[in-house]
Design a protein around this motif. Structure first.
Motif, mmCIF file in Angstrom:
data_model
loop_
_atom_site.group_PDB
_atom_site.id
_atom_site.type_symbol
_atom_site.label_atom_id
_atom_site.label_comp_id
_atom_site.label_asym_id
_atom_site.label_seq_id
_atom_site.Cartn_x
_atom_site.Cartn_y
_atom_site.Cartn_z
ATOM 1 N N PRO A 138 -4.700 5.802 0.980
ATOM 2 C CA PRO A 138 -4.010 4.577 0.564
ATOM 3 C C PRO A 138 -4.258 4.239 -0.901
ATOM 4 O O PRO A 138 -5.380 4.356 -1.398
ATOM 5 C CB PRO A 138 -4.633 3.513 1.473
ATOM 6 C CG PRO A 138 -6.016 4.023 1.743
ATOM 7 C CD PRO A 138 -5.924 5.523 1.750
ATOM 8 N N ILE A 193 0.847 -1.189 0.000
ATOM 9 C CA ILE A 193 0.000 0.000 0.000
ATOM 10 C C ILE A 193 0.883 1.240 0.000
ATOM 11 O O ILE A 193 1.790 1.359 0.829
ATOM 12 C CB ILE A 193 -0.936 0.037 1.230
ATOM 13 C CG1 ILE A 193 -1.822 -1.208 1.272
ATOM 14 C CG2 ILE A 193 -1.791 1.300 1.225
ATOM 15 C CD1 ILE A 193 -1.330 -2.288 2.203
ATOM 16 N N ILE A 220 -3.456 0.935 -3.319
ATOM 17 C CA ILE A 220 -2.941 -0.435 -3.351
ATOM 18 C C ILE A 220 -2.192 -0.639 -4.660
ATOM 19 O O ILE A 220 -2.763 -0.523 -5.744
ATOM 20 C CB ILE A 220 -4.088 -1.448 -3.213
ATOM 21 C CG1 ILE A 220 -4.784 -1.269 -1.861
ATOM 22 C CG2 ILE A 220 -3.561 -2.877 -3.354
ATOM 23 C CD1 ILE A 220 -6.019 -2.105 -1.681
#
Length: 334
Positions: A187, A180, A189
């Motif tokens: 965040p 992440i 990913i």
């Protein structure tokens, strides 16, 4: 091998806060915080940061271990638990200090010494990581820094440290199931091997445009088929970002000629949101697997109320909700 999450980003990007939240989502009780900081006697600002982290954890039922270097000697106590290591940058720093790289006595003329010492320090950290990640029943969340995204370091030793940090990040990211990247507290990913929908990075070819189009056409065709619905109720699924959960609610569709809703026992229900009756049951889950387990296996009414075909559809929708939850998106299915 252990399950590994890597949370990376720049200074004040929200790495530690997100990692702690992730740790709490993965485990409600078995949480371990490994602090790799070795406070310097003459650094008041750094000491203040450590104290702030300690204060933040006091009310969250953490087991704290302060270990600047040899994390692997605690591995037996990590088994079966979720372990947050904060952070890899300080972890590497401690090894490099052992090799005399930050003494202030090195110059550009010591390039050979700096190169050799930094490589030895990097190798030692990698070996510690390998020992740490051997047990299969451990879950680790590593926090690290993207030092290479900052300003150009002024000394050769510091530049070599930035290089080693980047190589260490790559080493851990390659072995992590999920990576992440934190930017401005948000965040992103960039690697996910924890779900079937994750993009593959091990050489397996992705679907061609023709294959993707054919799959889309098949889904559209199947969506138009008749489906036997659950006879006495229906599900609503949405993402609750404040609680960081998938919220699934079951509502009655038992209605009389006056448009009044009733529960399974014949009791009249109220409607607080339009024509949607208050839910008969609500589940708040962190993953799609947890949701389907709680609903299809643990709920005593499941066999009585749910059709097999619709149960499969439910599983697909909560999987979509999980992807949305962990990618920072909103999702609501009705």
């Amino acid at each position: 091998m252990a399950t590994i999450y890597l949370v990376t980003g720049g200074a004040r990007s929200g790495k530690s806060s997100y990692a702690e939240l992730l740790c709490e989502q993965l485990s409600t009780d078995q949480k371990v915080y490994v602090a790799t900081a070795a406070p310097a006697m003459d650094d008041d600002d750094f000491a203040h940061r450590i104290a702030k982290h300690q204060e933040d954890r006091q009310s969250k039922q953490w087991t704290t271990i302060e270990e600047p270097r040899l994390l692997s000697r605690h591995v037996e106590s990590f088994k079966g638990k979720v372990v947050l290591v904060d952070c890899m940058t300080l972890w590497l720093t401690n090894f490099m200090m052992d090799h005399g790289l930050f003494t202030g006595n090195l110059s550009e003329d010591d390039a050979g010494l700096i190169e050799g010492a930094s490589q030895e320090a990097l190798l030692e950290v990698q070996q510690e990581f390998d020992k740490l990640s051997e047990p299969w029943n451990c879950t680790y969340i590593f926090v690290t820094n993207e030092l290479g995204s900052g300003t150009h370091a002024s000394t050769l030793a510091t530049r070599k440290f930035v290089d080693c940090q980047g190589w260490l990040n790559q080493y851990v990211a390659k072995r992590a199931q999920k990576v992440i990247h934190m930017i401005c507290g948000c965040p992103t990913i960039i690697k996910d091997e924890t779900t079937a929908a994750a993009s593959m990075s091990n050489g397996v070819a992705a679907a061609s445009p023709q294959q993707a189009h054919a799959a889309q056409m098949l889904d559209e065709y199947l969506s138009k088929r008749g489906m036997k619905m659950d006879p006495k109720g229906y599900f609503l699924i949405k993402v609750d970002r404040e609680k960081f959960v998938i919220r699934v609610s079951f509502h009655s569709c038992i209605i009389n000629e006056k448009g009044e809703f009733f529960d399974l026992d014949g009791n009249r229900l109220t409607c607080h949101s339009g024509n949607t009756p208050d839910p008969l049951r609500v589940w708040e889950c962190r993953t799609a697997k947890e949701a389907t387990y709680q609903i299809l296996e643990k709920w005593e009414k499941a066999k009585e109320l749910l059709c097999v075909g619709h149960a499969g559809y439910l599983g697909r929708e909560v999987q979509k909700a999980e992807v949305a939850l962990y990618q920072g998106c909103n999702y609501q299915q009705d």
